[in-house]
Design a protein around this motif. Sequence first.
Motif, PDB file in Angstrom:
ATOM      1  N   GLN A  12       0.704  -1.147   0.107  1.00  0.00           N
ATOM      2  CA  GLN A  12      -0.041  -0.008  -0.043  1.00  0.00           C
ATOM      3  C   GLN A  12       0.752   1.332   0.004  1.00  0.00           C
ATOM      4  O   GLN A  12       0.313   2.105  -0.476  1.00  0.00           O
ATOM      5  N   CYS A  13       2.070   1.144   0.412  1.00  0.00           N
ATOM      6  CA  CYS A  13       2.873   2.442   0.380  1.00  0.00           C
ATOM      7  C   CYS A  13       4.510   1.809   0.247  1.00  0.00           C
ATOM      8  O   CYS A  13       4.859   0.866   0.372  1.00  0.00           O
ATOM      9  N   ALA A  35       9.042  11.610  10.115  1.00  0.00           N
ATOM     10  CA  ALA A  35       7.935  12.075   9.140  1.00  0.00           C
ATOM     11  C   ALA A  35       7.668  11.131   8.111  1.00  0.00           C
ATOM     12  O   ALA A  35       6.364  11.234   7.902  1.00  0.00           O
ATOM     13  N   ILE A  36       8.371  10.065   7.897  1.00  0.00           N
ATOM     14  CA  ILE A  36       7.904   9.005   7.009  1.00  0.00           C
ATOM     15  C   ILE A  36       6.644   8.127   7.862  1.00  0.00           C
ATOM     16  O   ILE A  36       5.829   7.865   7.274  1.00  0.00           O
ATOM     17  N   VAL A  37       7.010   7.964   9.091  1.00  0.00           N
ATOM     18  CA  VAL A  37       6.336   7.263   9.917  1.00  0.00           C
ATOM     19  C   VAL A  37       4.927   7.835  10.029  1.00  0.00           C
ATOM     20  O   VAL A  37       3.733   7.256   9.833  1.00  0.00           O
ATOM     21  N   ASN A  38       4.785   9.187  10.080  1.00  0.00           N
ATOM     22  CA  ASN A  38       3.649  10.047  10.297  1.00  0.00           C
ATOM     23  C   ASN A  38       2.861   9.984   8.930  1.00  0.00           C
ATOM     24  O   ASN A  38       1.601   9.987   9.189  1.00  0.00           O
ATOM     25  N   LYS A  39       3.558   9.844   7.888  1.00  0.00           N
ATOM     26  CA  LYS A  39       2.653   9.730   6.401  1.00  0.00           C
ATOM     27  C   LYS A  39       2.295   8.364   6.118  1.00  0.00           C
ATOM     28  O   LYS A  39       1.219   8.349   5.695  1.00  0.00           O
ATOM     29  N   GLU A  52      12.027  -0.997  13.421  1.00  0.00           N
ATOM     30  CA  GLU A  52      11.347  -0.679  15.118  1.00  0.00           C
ATOM     31  C   GLU A  52       9.969   0.040  14.961  1.00  0.00           C
ATOM     32  O   GLU A  52       8.974  -0.513  15.786  1.00  0.00           O
ATOM     33  N   LYS A  53       9.625   1.025  14.108  1.00  0.00           N
ATOM     34  CA  LYS A  53       8.546   1.733  14.167  1.00  0.00           C
ATOM     35  C   LYS A  53       7.602   1.230  13.056  1.00  0.00           C
ATOM     36  O   LYS A  53       6.378   1.570  13.182  1.00  0.00           O
ATOM     37  N   ASN A 103       1.556   6.060   8.473  1.00  0.00           N
ATOM     38  CA  ASN A 103       0.421   6.053   9.501  1.00  0.00           C
ATOM     39  C   ASN A 103      -0.165   4.190   9.509  1.00  0.00           C
ATOM     40  O   ASN A 103      -0.938   4.111   9.057  1.00  0.00           O
ATOM     41  N   PRO A 104       1.066   3.764   9.996  1.00  0.00           N
ATOM     42  CA  PRO A 104       0.889   2.093  10.260  1.00  0.00           C
ATOM     43  C   PRO A 104      -0.264   1.907  11.130  1.00  0.00           C
ATOM     44  O   PRO A 104      -0.881   2.750  11.738  1.00  0.00           O
TER      45      PRO A 104
END
Length: 363
Positions: free
Chosen positions: A16-17, A94-98, A122-123, A100-101
Amino acid sequence: MRLNKLDKIMEEEGIQCSVVLSGAAIFYLTGYDYITTDIGNAVALVYCDRVPTLIVPVLEKNRAEAKVGDKIEVLSYSYSLIGERVFKGGLIDAIVNKINPPKKVGIDMQNSSSSFYLSFKEKVGDYIDISKKLAMMRAIKEEEELELIKKAGNITTSAMRIGSEKIQNMGITEREVAGLIDMTMRNEGAEDYAFPSIVAFGENSAFPHHVPSDKTIRENDNAVVDIGARYRNYCFDSTRTFIKGNSEEVKKIYEIVLQAQLEAIDTIKEGVKASEVDLAARRVIEKAGFGKYFIHSTGHGVGIEVHEFPAVSPTSNDVLKENMVITVEPGIYLKGKFGVRIEDTVIVTKKKAIVLETVYKYL
């Protein structure tokens, strides 16, 4: 933009990403030329549900927006400066925020540092490595790309001619020749060099990646000149060995390397394994008794990066396709004496390869 090609990869992998870290791939997909900046591993393209976001340090925000216009959202990040459309934190946050796992994510891990990998895993958790597919995506060149590579070749040709002329001047140094070559490329329109220019005289030519020194050329020295221009972010790569004097040994080795290169070029066409190209060159050199002195692969892909997919090596499983651009560069290196390398950049076609030569290579 070529984001439709990334759509295809994501569909094949069922993700999806995508998180793209390679500067070359980001430029290919968006037009933002992070590859020419010196800001380290600090930029990412996040592509989720067909919505692209370019994430850059705050210092790159204005330039990135100018490059991509309003087609792509540009998100800048900073730990210290907070303002409009500036994310507080680092690249991974910033990547994780976009992202949105949880989402199924693909990332080109080949272009990440170990610290990035550990923090990202980890994130975000599980991911699919799409590095090879991103590299393959850029391997088959569009017509516009081929024209830019040819232009880089024309610039390289002018510089190679200068190099061939200047080595005739007794007392000139490797460093001086390299400087004149670099200046010529700049004057001819190159914005940069594809790699640091190699100029090696005499025994220094036995070092494939020699760094130009203050060594002066002598009456019977040969000279290896390996150079390439970067034009509008596309690279070229060419090597010539110039022979001064009448050394029969140097001429003999030169003829072997030239024959190896020509036979390798003759094998190039769509559908051929890259390893077969390498084998064709290696077979000639081994038959002549110098196999152990051919110490590198026969070539590599060329494009936005000077070394890219496919690999033209003995162990390569890559298959050549029309409009791939590769080098053919066999060599023989006799430590303490001299080395010979001849290299051309070529375009793969369905039949005979198109050789983008710089200067004359026949004795």
